[in-house]
Motif scaffolding. Sequence first.
Motif, PDB file in Angstrom:
ATOM      1  N   ASP A   9       0.878  -1.177   0.000  1.00  0.00           N
ATOM      2  CA  ASP A   9       0.000   0.000   0.000  1.00  0.00           C
ATOM      3  C   ASP A   9       0.911   1.221   0.000  1.00  0.00           C
ATOM      4  OD1 ASP A   9      -2.014   1.803   0.101  1.00  0.00           O
ATOM      5  OD2 ASP A   9      -2.807   1.201   2.045  1.00  0.00           O
ATOM      6  N   PHE A  10       1.256   1.679  -1.199  1.00  0.00           N
ATOM      7  CA  PHE A  10       2.307   2.687  -1.307  1.00  0.00           C
ATOM      8  C   PHE A  10       1.945   3.966  -0.554  1.00  0.00           C
ATOM      9  CE2 PHE A  10       4.821   5.994  -3.439  1.00  0.00           C
ATOM     10  CZ  PHE A  10       6.076   5.425  -3.328  1.00  0.00           C
ATOM     11  N   ALA A  11       0.710   4.451  -0.724  1.00  0.00           N
ATOM     12  CA  ALA A  11       0.382   5.749  -0.119  1.00  0.00           C
ATOM     13  C   ALA A  11      -0.985   5.774   0.559  1.00  0.00           C
ATOM     14  CB  ALA A  11       0.459   6.850  -1.178  1.00  0.00           C
ATOM     15  N   GLY A  12      -1.604   4.612   0.759  1.00  0.00           N
ATOM     16  CA  GLY A  12      -2.813   4.638   1.585  1.00  0.00           C
ATOM     17  C   GLY A  12      -4.114   4.261   0.894  1.00  0.00           C
ATOM     18  N   GLY A  13      -4.061   3.500  -0.163  1.00  0.00           N
ATOM     19  CA  GLY A  13      -5.304   3.053  -0.793  1.00  0.00           C
ATOM     20  C   GLY A  13      -6.180   2.288   0.184  1.00  0.00           C
ATOM     21  N   THR A  14      -5.543   1.434   0.983  1.00  0.00           N
ATOM     22  CA  THR A  14      -6.281   0.663   1.984  1.00  0.00           C
ATOM     23  C   THR A  14      -6.372   1.426   3.303  1.00  0.00           C
ATOM     24  OG1 THR A  14      -5.478  -1.367   0.955  1.00  0.00           O
ATOM     25  CG2 THR A  14      -6.366  -1.560   3.172  1.00  0.00           C
ATOM     26  N   VAL A  15      -5.233   1.943   3.751  1.00  0.00           N
ATOM     27  CA  VAL A  15      -5.191   2.593   5.065  1.00  0.00           C
ATOM     28  C   VAL A  15      -6.102   3.827   5.103  1.00  0.00           C
ATOM     29  CG1 VAL A  15      -3.695   3.807   6.695  1.00  0.00           C
ATOM     30  CG2 VAL A  15      -2.853   1.768   5.523  1.00  0.00           C
ATOM     31  N   VAL A  16      -6.071   4.616   4.049  1.00  0.00           N
ATOM     32  CA  VAL A  16      -6.826   5.870   4.027  1.00  0.00           C
ATOM     33  C   VAL A  16      -8.200   5.686   3.367  1.00  0.00           C
ATOM     34  CG1 VAL A  16      -6.878   8.228   3.106  1.00  0.00           C
ATOM     35  CG2 VAL A  16      -4.747   7.287   4.054  1.00  0.00           C
ATOM     36  N   HIS A  17      -8.209   5.184   2.148  1.00  0.00           N
ATOM     37  CA  HIS A  17      -9.445   5.251   1.355  1.00  0.00           C
ATOM     38  C   HIS A  17     -10.430   4.130   1.671  1.00  0.00           C
ATOM     39  CE1 HIS A  17      -8.083   8.720  -0.786  1.00  0.00           C
ATOM     40  NE2 HIS A  17      -6.893   8.141  -0.908  1.00  0.00           N
ATOM     41  N   VAL A  18      -9.949   2.910   1.795  1.00  0.00           N
ATOM     42  CA  VAL A  18     -10.885   1.829   2.127  1.00  0.00           C
ATOM     43  C   VAL A  18     -11.440   2.039   3.542  1.00  0.00           C
ATOM     44  CG1 VAL A  18     -11.107  -0.645   2.534  1.00  0.00           C
ATOM     45  CG2 VAL A  18      -9.849   0.174   0.539  1.00  0.00           C
ATOM     46  N   SER A  19     -10.581   2.381   4.472  1.00  0.00           N
ATOM     47  CA  SER A  19     -11.051   2.543   5.860  1.00  0.00           C
ATOM     48  C   SER A  19     -12.102   3.646   5.955  1.00  0.00           C
ATOM     49  CB  SER A  19      -9.868   2.843   6.791  1.00  0.00           C
ATOM     50  OG  SER A  19      -9.334   4.122   6.540  1.00  0.00           O
ATOM     51  N   SER A  20     -11.861   4.780   5.294  1.00  0.00           N
ATOM     52  CA  SER A  20     -12.809   5.897   5.395  1.00  0.00           C
ATOM     53  C   SER A  20     -14.079   5.638   4.587  1.00  0.00           C
ATOM     54  CB  SER A  20     -12.153   7.195   4.945  1.00  0.00           C
ATOM     55  OG  SER A  20     -11.707   7.088   3.606  1.00  0.00           O
ATOM     56  N   GLY A  21     -13.940   5.020   3.428  1.00  0.00           N
ATOM     57  CA  GLY A  21     -15.117   4.747   2.597  1.00  0.00           C
ATOM     58  C   GLY A  21     -16.084   3.798   3.274  1.00  0.00           C
ATOM     59  N   VAL A  22     -15.548   2.766   3.914  1.00  0.00           N
ATOM     60  CA  VAL A  22     -16.402   1.810   4.627  1.00  0.00           C
ATOM     61  C   VAL A  22     -17.046   2.497   5.840  1.00  0.00           C
ATOM     62  CG1 VAL A  22     -16.379  -0.304   5.999  1.00  0.00           C
ATOM     63  CG2 VAL A  22     -15.154  -0.217   3.821  1.00  0.00           C
ATOM     64  N   ALA A  23     -16.256   3.294   6.559  1.00  0.00           N
ATOM     65  CA  ALA A  23     -16.814   4.002   7.715  1.00  0.00           C
ATOM     66  C   ALA A  23     -17.936   4.938   7.295  1.00  0.00           C
ATOM     67  CB  ALA A  23     -15.701   4.791   8.419  1.00  0.00           C
ATOM     68  N   ALA A  24     -17.785   5.567   6.154  1.00  0.00           N
ATOM     69  CA  ALA A  24     -18.799   6.534   5.685  1.00  0.00           C
ATOM     70  C   ALA A  24     -20.136   5.855   5.429  1.00  0.00           C
ATOM     71  CB  ALA A  24     -18.305   7.226   4.424  1.00  0.00           C
ATOM     72  N   VAL A  25     -20.104   4.677   4.829  1.00  0.00           N
ATOM     73  CA  VAL A  25     -21.383   4.037   4.514  1.00  0.00           C
ATOM     74  C   VAL A  25     -22.033   3.487   5.783  1.00  0.00           C
ATOM     75  CG1 VAL A  25     -20.626   1.664   3.971  1.00  0.00           C
ATOM     76  CG2 VAL A  25     -22.535   2.680   2.724  1.00  0.00           C
ATOM     77  N   VAL A  26     -21.224   3.044   6.737  1.00  0.00           N
ATOM     78  CA  VAL A  26     -21.785   2.599   8.018  1.00  0.00           C
ATOM     79  C   VAL A  26     -22.434   3.787   8.737  1.00  0.00           C
ATOM     80  CG1 VAL A  26     -21.215   1.699  10.309  1.00  0.00           C
ATOM     81  CG2 VAL A  26     -20.205   0.653   8.274  1.00  0.00           C
ATOM     82  N   ALA A  27     -21.743   4.923   8.742  1.00  0.00           N
ATOM     83  CA  ALA A  27     -22.284   6.113   9.397  1.00  0.00           C
ATOM     84  C   ALA A  27     -23.558   6.594   8.691  1.00  0.00           C
ATOM     85  CB  ALA A  27     -21.228   7.221   9.405  1.00  0.00           C
ATOM     86  N   ALA A  28     -23.538   6.577   7.367  1.00  0.00           N
ATOM     87  CA  ALA A  28     -24.730   7.009   6.617  1.00  0.00           C
ATOM     88  C   ALA A  28     -25.918   6.115   6.927  1.00  0.00           C
ATOM     89  CB  ALA A  28     -24.421   6.980   5.120  1.00  0.00           C
ATOM     90  N   TRP A  29     -25.661   4.835   7.043  1.00  0.00           N
ATOM     91  CA  TRP A  29     -26.730   3.875   7.364  1.00  0.00           C
ATOM     92  C   TRP A  29     -27.265   4.111   8.771  1.00  0.00           C
ATOM     93  CZ3 TRP A  29     -25.828  -0.564  10.745  1.00  0.00           C
ATOM     94  CH2 TRP A  29     -26.953  -1.384  10.869  1.00  0.00           C
ATOM     95  N   MET A  30     -26.358   4.358   9.727  1.00  0.00           N
ATOM     96  CA  MET A  30     -26.806   4.528  11.107  1.00  0.00           C
ATOM     97  C   MET A  30     -27.521   5.862  11.320  1.00  0.00           C
ATOM     98  SD  MET A  30     -23.748   2.767  13.278  1.00  0.00           S
ATOM     99  CE  MET A  30     -24.571   2.933  14.861  1.00  0.00           C
TER     100      MET A  30
END
Lengths: 35, 397
Positions: free
Chosen positions: B163-184
């Motif tokens: 993960d050179f610059a954060g595709g998983t650390v930054v983008h996957v983590s935040s994208g998944v959190a966003a949809v959980v928050a939107a749902w809740m």
Amino acid sequence: MDLVLALAGFAALVAAWVRAGEGAPTGKTALSERR
Amino acid sequence: MGHVSAGNTAWVLTSAALVMLMTPALGFFYGGLVREKNVLATLMQSFLMLCLVSVQWILVGYSLAFGHDVGGLIGDLSYVGLRGVGSAPNAAYAATIPQSAYALFQMMFAVITPALITGGFAERKRFRAFVLFSLLWSTFVYDPIAHWVWGSGGWLGRLGALDFAGGTVVHVSSGVAAVVAAWMLGPRLHARGRGEPHDLTMVMLGASLCWFGWFGFNAGSALAANGVAAAAFVNTDAAAAMGALTWMTVAWHKRGTPTVTGTMAGSIAGLVAITPAAGYVTPAAAIVIGMAGALACYAAVALRERSHVDDALDVFPIHAIGGTVGALLTGIFALGAVASRQVPVQLLAVTAVWLYSAAATFLILKFVMLIAPLRVTALDEQLGLDISQHAEAAYIS
């Protein structure tokens, strides 16, 4: 292989631009519609 | 003490400043997409992350992410308050720059990640709940995940996840959190499309400045002013450009017009997708990754439109899906990697981050609900967050 894929992808876009119509405004403003 | 390179240090410090700019730029991107009555609150949510996470990072965040390894899961508290993090390099991370420069560069990644989530719950989140959530999420989600992948001894890094610059650390983590928050939080009171986006010029400004800052995000992640940084710089530009062209063309074909909004969304999708791969692939592969990222994100937005989850600014389709596609394609195109061995590792890393971010975000929001309601009242939502949460208005009419 990556160069072949890149060239093919870009060529597909250019071909789509050649065929594209002028388009007509939909009148819709929703974010999803705009995207 | 290792040798400090002036050139490398200058580049990493410059890159940190470039990445810093991305957070207010994201605020403009999101701010233009929301209704006029919520623009200040949306800008504030990004700007506040710069303030809140900067302090959190110095006090505890850097240590949790990059302190001495505890079981592959988290760093210890040896760097609390940045004690011992000074002008000497830490060879485990960057052997030629002061560790303080490395900590600062990483701080800006920690800042923008929770800011990305704000697009999921835009136009309805109570400010107090937002502040508490963001502080907890940074500490208990971002910091451990950063350690898993980038921390010395982190379990995903040890397995060989790239993960050179954060595709998983930054983008996957935040994208998944966003949809959980939107749902809740539940959907906004008013359907999409009424008054949004309120200012596409702001969106253009934000997207352009994000692209600019992304050069620091990706090329800075080489942690040196060298050929890898130059390659990452080229690849970042290539993927952003191809992502924009791809989305514009698909939208043109599907919806009849080459939309400005779609073109900008495509550039962001391309940037997200190239992030995990930026320093590992050829420019031609970056073009392919940019195109694939835009196509996947476009399809994900189309699917989201059929969903009842109101991820207001499409954080999940762009960041979680774009980050996932980028991570998997990194396993295929990374120079020197064997795809049959690397792709399963990439898949494991992405899956772990999806599951952890989703579960931890859910639990954190449940905890915050014990202290403050997540949503504003219906009346406050109708008034808009600018007035109801900040007693200010962006535009005087």
